[in-house]
Motif scaffolding. Sequence first.
Motif, PDB file in Angstrom:
ATOM      1  N   ARG A 165      41.248  51.823  46.428  1.00 42.13           N
ATOM      2  CA  ARG A 165      41.254  51.346  45.045  1.00 42.13           C
ATOM      3  C   ARG A 165      39.851  51.459  44.488  1.00 42.13           C
ATOM      4  O   ARG A 165      38.886  51.119  45.161  1.00 42.13           O
ATOM      5  N   PHE A 199      39.880  42.982  45.968  1.00 44.88           N
ATOM      6  CA  PHE A 199      41.015  43.725  45.405  1.00 44.88           C
ATOM      7  C   PHE A 199      41.183  45.099  46.057  1.00 44.88           C
ATOM      8  O   PHE A 199      42.071  45.860  45.670  1.00 44.88           O
ATOM      9  N   LYS A 253      42.330  47.677  48.979  1.00 50.53           N
ATOM     10  CA  LYS A 253      43.468  47.653  49.911  1.00 50.53           C
ATOM     11  C   LYS A 253      43.058  46.861  51.160  1.00 50.53           C
ATOM     12  O   LYS A 253      41.903  46.941  51.586  1.00 50.53           O
ATOM     13  N   GLY A 273      42.438  43.952  51.237  1.00 52.24           N
ATOM     14  CA  GLY A 273      41.674  42.788  50.786  1.00 52.24           C
ATOM     15  C   GLY A 273      40.225  42.769  51.216  1.00 52.24           C
ATOM     16  O   GLY A 273      39.601  41.702  51.232  1.00 52.24           O
ATOM     17  N   HIS A 297      46.907  43.942  36.773  1.00 52.52           N
ATOM     18  CA  HIS A 297      46.849  44.179  38.220  1.00 52.52           C
ATOM     19  C   HIS A 297      48.238  44.560  38.742  1.00 52.52           C
ATOM     20  O   HIS A 297      49.255  44.144  38.187  1.00 52.52           O
ATOM     21  N   THR A 298      48.217  45.327  39.825  1.00 50.63           N
ATOM     22  CA  THR A 298      49.462  45.700  40.495  1.00 50.63           C
ATOM     23  C   THR A 298      49.294  45.451  41.996  1.00 50.63           C
ATOM     24  O   THR A 298      48.169  45.311  42.484  1.00 50.63           O
ATOM     25  N   SER A 299      50.403  45.389  42.717  1.00 51.22           N
ATOM     26  CA  SER A 299      50.346  45.190  44.166  1.00 51.22           C
ATOM     27  C   SER A 299      51.551  45.852  44.808  1.00 51.22           C
ATOM     28  O   SER A 299      52.693  45.434  44.560  1.00 51.22           O
ATOM     29  N   SER A 300      51.294  46.863  45.628  1.00 48.87           N
ATOM     30  CA  SER A 300      52.425  47.529  46.275  1.00 48.87           C
ATOM     31  C   SER A 300      53.120  46.569  47.240  1.00 48.87           C
ATOM     32  O   SER A 300      54.337  46.648  47.431  1.00 48.87           O
ATOM     33  N   ARG A 337      48.453  37.737  48.480  1.00 48.68           N
ATOM     34  CA  ARG A 337      48.573  39.188  48.485  1.00 48.68           C
ATOM     35  C   ARG A 337      47.754  39.835  47.389  1.00 48.68           C
ATOM     36  O   ARG A 337      47.360  40.983  47.512  1.00 48.68           O
ATOM     37  N   MET A 338      47.541  39.142  46.265  1.00 48.16           N
ATOM     38  CA  MET A 338      46.831  39.753  45.144  1.00 48.16           C
ATOM     39  C   MET A 338      45.423  39.203  44.967  1.00 48.16           C
ATOM     40  O   MET A 338      44.651  39.715  44.170  1.00 48.16           O
TER      41      MET A 338
END
Lengths: 324, 324
Positions: A22, A47, A49, A51, B27-30, B271-272
């Motif tokens: 990212r 943020f 991948k 974390g 924001h996005t999160s796979s 997760r985010m």
Amino acid sequence: MEQIPGAADIIRVRKIIEPYIRRTPVHTSSAVDSICGCQLFFKCEQFQKVGAFKFRGATHAVMTLNERDARKGVATHSSGNHAQALALAARNRGIEAHIVMPQTAPKIKVEAVAAYGGKITFCQPTLPDREATLLKVRAKTGAVEIHPYNDYRIIAGQASAAAELYEDEPGLDCLVAPVGGGGLLSGSILSSKFFSGKTKVYGAEPEQANDAWKSFRQKKLIPVEKALTIADGLRTSLGCRTFPIIAEGAADILCVEEAAIIRAMMLIWERMKLIVEPSAAVALAAVLEHRDLFAGKRTGIILSGGNVDLMNLPWMDPQHFGKH
Amino acid sequence: MEQIPGAADIIRVRKIIEPYIRRTPVHTSSAVDSICGCQLFFKCEQFQKVGAFKFRGATHAVMTLNERDARKGVATHSSGNHAQALALAARNRGIEAHIVMPQTAPKIKVEAVAAYGGKITFCQPTLPDREATLLKVRAKTGAVEIHPYNDYRIIAGQASAAAELYEDEPGLDCLVAPVGGGGLLSGSILSSKFFSGKTKVYGAEPEQANDAWKSFRQKKLIPVEKALTIADGLRTSLGCRTFPIIAEGAADILCVEEAAIIRAMMLIWERMKLIVEPSAAVALAAVLEHRDLFAGKRTGIILSGGNVDLMNLPWMDPQHFGKH
């Protein structure tokens, strides 16, 4: 990569890892700026991948393995973010990652490694047992070891975070990065030298794990004996590849107490609404505790990661405050 | 603004507030996408000034007051984010904000209002006492009341969040916004109608404060009696200006239990790496609890705010889990 990465290496590495990582944002906060008395630019690697910034170096190392080595898989011992990073990088390439983890690793990190498909072998939480267990795993599988930081491929990967920050915010006066094994700090120093020559780079370290501070002052590698810091990502000691880059290029290493780390972490959570782990808060703690150095300066901060156990936050544990 | 805002109104409002607000990121999160079975786009209003979308509407209302009204200051009763928003908007215009707050308001929110220069008067945590106290304050000061949601200036301001989201992510199939008093939801419905015609807009509401759900179904305003939800921003009931917009334009109102709100909140945090308050997590909870509706859809979620008390997080309180 057999020698210290140069400018062209880092530019090439960025192209290699770009499809996987990212491009993390830079956040600012006028509230935190006025508390600190300087202008701060936070590079948000929580943020990234997995974390944490660790995914940059791991992706570079895994994606540049030759086909024959890659087929045997990769292996490492890690208490945390490097383990997750290597597991996901390996999965992205379609190969196996063998991860040796101490039994004491936070549950959230163990589960994350498993979720990324990493094959976990537990060991005692001592460096000798970690290394012995890793040797056994490698003997059995033939997997290639990817060290968390003492590897120029890793250093060049971690360098990409500061390089991105300098593209977004040119002409920073200072940059502060946390230092554990030194992969992030040495990479940040190289990117500063090549892409932002006037930026002074500081390492930020917990007093409870102050091997970089000692090594920097005595101009020789002095590993930490017992690292009891809450900043679990910074308990490791510098390596023979990270130390010389830091010794030559850091402006200084700044130490902070445990209570200052927790205060800085709460400030980032409360005022910036960003989840960061204690290791990431160490850099802001250093700015808060050494504010004369940064007064009025445009200062970059690398927030290194955000993997915390929400059921076990430091401010819930009176022990951490009681100590100071 | 005497009638329901139109497309030209919202475009004009965006220009008025632009110098003061943050353009918040998406924001996005796979990881979260694969848990939910759809593609989610999170509009991060916790990164808005004062940590919540409320600053949009408050800024619009304050900045468009005529000079004579503005001189007397503004006033409101609010348990939280609207209070902070109005205080900062007033400070930005250089006028006074008088805030009536229930004694039970979270400490972190009271301190924030004070930090933005708001003049606080405490009252009993009942609607009659809030209104009576506000009347007294206004009688004394002549301040203009700025209602938290039942005001077209506020609705038009809140509409800007969804309008920005549609610029960044055109062609969303669905949008989910939490609903308390309905300012954010009605504004989101208007922006969808004007700028993203094919997007279905859902309101997400705690079952413990399900007045919007009841009102939507019975096609008349039914205020909530006792709202015991952890989502403290959603305890209010729809107003006479927000309800008709929602009744006409919402695809549905989706209700969620308290435990689902906490699960969604932890998911966003873990997760985010985003700090959101319970009210903000209600929208993701609705997607998780009604996943058939969203399966495979490109869905926007408005994360409404991030003001939480770090010393008092819901998962630390066994009572919240014990109830379900």
